[in-house]
Design an enzyme around this catalytic site. Sequence first.
Site, PDB file in Angstrom:
ATOM      1  N   PRO A 170      32.220 -34.362 -32.180  1.00 47.96           N
ATOM      2  CA  PRO A 170      31.454 -35.314 -33.100  1.00 47.96           C
ATOM      3  C   PRO A 170      31.228 -36.356 -31.462  1.00 47.96           C
ATOM      4  O   PRO A 170      30.456 -37.059 -31.211  1.00 47.96           O
ATOM      5  CB  PRO A 170      32.352 -36.743 -33.091  1.00 47.96           C
ATOM      6  CG  PRO A 170      34.016 -35.907 -33.344  1.00 47.96           C
ATOM      7  CD  PRO A 170      33.891 -34.470 -32.600  1.00 47.96           C
ATOM      8  N   GLU A 177      43.016 -35.308 -32.936  1.00 41.67           N
ATOM      9  CA  GLU A 177      42.377 -36.583 -31.653  1.00 41.67           C
ATOM     10  C   GLU A 177      41.351 -36.266 -30.997  1.00 41.67           C
ATOM     11  O   GLU A 177      39.984 -36.820 -31.064  1.00 41.67           O
ATOM     12  CB  GLU A 177      43.010 -37.758 -31.782  1.00 41.67           C
ATOM     13  CG  GLU A 177      43.125 -38.589 -32.767  1.00 41.67           C
ATOM     14  CD  GLU A 177      42.516 -38.693 -33.576  1.00 41.67           C
ATOM     15  OE1 GLU A 177      41.028 -39.729 -33.498  1.00 41.67           O
ATOM     16  OE2 GLU A 177      41.841 -38.369 -35.204  1.00 41.67           O
ATOM     17  N   ARG A 218      20.706 -16.759 -39.258  1.00 44.90           N
ATOM     18  CA  ARG A 218      19.613 -16.542 -40.432  1.00 44.90           C
ATOM     19  C   ARG A 218      18.088 -16.308 -39.346  1.00 44.90           C
ATOM     20  O   ARG A 218      17.181 -15.645 -39.557  1.00 44.90           O
ATOM     21  CB  ARG A 218      18.724 -18.129 -40.701  1.00 44.90           C
ATOM     22  CG  ARG A 218      20.115 -17.911 -42.426  1.00 44.90           C
ATOM     23  CD  ARG A 218      19.845 -19.145 -42.987  1.00 44.90           C
ATOM     24  NE  ARG A 218      18.836 -19.502 -43.425  1.00 44.90           N
ATOM     25  CZ  ARG A 218      18.624 -18.894 -44.607  1.00 44.90           C
ATOM     26  NH1 ARG A 218      19.044 -18.021 -45.499  1.00 44.90           N
ATOM     27  NH2 ARG A 218      17.472 -18.921 -45.265  1.00 44.90           N
ATOM     28  N   ASP A 256      10.086 -20.828 -44.402  1.00 42.75           N
ATOM     29  CA  ASP A 256      10.640 -22.184 -44.270  1.00 42.75           C
ATOM     30  C   ASP A 256       9.922 -23.624 -44.232  1.00 42.75           C
ATOM     31  O   ASP A 256       9.846 -23.944 -42.916  1.00 42.75           O
ATOM     32  CB  ASP A 256      12.089 -21.812 -43.712  1.00 42.75           C
ATOM     33  CG  ASP A 256      13.163 -23.295 -44.427  1.00 42.75           C
ATOM     34  OD1 ASP A 256      13.075 -23.917 -43.716  1.00 42.75           O
ATOM     35  OD2 ASP A 256      14.047 -22.690 -44.854  1.00 42.75           O
TER      36      ASP A 256
END
Length: 232
Positions: free
Chosen positions: A89, A116, A154, A169
């Site tokens: 994160p 954590e 991709r 795209d």
Amino acid sequence: MRFDVLTIFPELLQSFSECSLIGRAQRKELLTLCTTDLREFATDKHHTVDDEPYGGGGGMVMKAQPWIEAVRAVTELHPSPPHRILLTPQGQTLCEAKVRELANHERLLLLCGRYEAIDERVAELVVDEEISIGDYVLSGGELPAMVLIEAVSRQIPGVVGFNDSVVNDSFRKGLLDYPHYTRPEEVEGLVVPPVLRSGDHAKIDRWRQQQAESATREKRPDLWQRWQGRQR
Ligand code: 9D3
């Protein structure tokens, strides 16, 4: 291109690798996905990979030693040294520009944490870059690793079919997509915009461009600002 993934849930990535476009790409030998169980590198008899945090507080912290040894061992599985990414994160948010940059590496090693936190020395010693997939809380780095692998794969020529073309795209161009329609012509009173049935392809292209621009302006003012800036 080769992806190595270090995780305590290798079966999660295995099921992903068997389904999805990743499985097909592996059979076509366009990429390799290799998972390694972090617990193999825990030295005690219970294969412990976590411990209590120094300084107290809740939650458990993943121990540094299994990670450090695992990264070194996985690196040796193949001659080209990997670019090592910790999914966390605290990382930079993944975006299409970063995805394209990562696709230039011959080999990526993804570290997926659980609990954590991970002992900070792992990032200092055996990680090149930290990446997050967005500001929301997940239970670990496995889903983010799958997101990253799919997005980067991709970019590899041959992984996606022509109809799914990567170069065209809309995200790449910086705008949202224009609206799409298929048969029937009317659904619960809503009809297909007549221009799409006109056969005038220059006119259709202009309409689609205008729709892409207004959709971006209304739904994603952040992307719209950036796109306008780049048009000047
Ligand atoms: C209490 C502070 N939290 C940090 C914001 C603790 C915490 C939350 C989630 C610690 C680890 C996790 C597990 N998530 C990931 O490992 C993760 C993640 C995510 O949760 N969101 C978006 N991208 C990522 S990449 C790895």
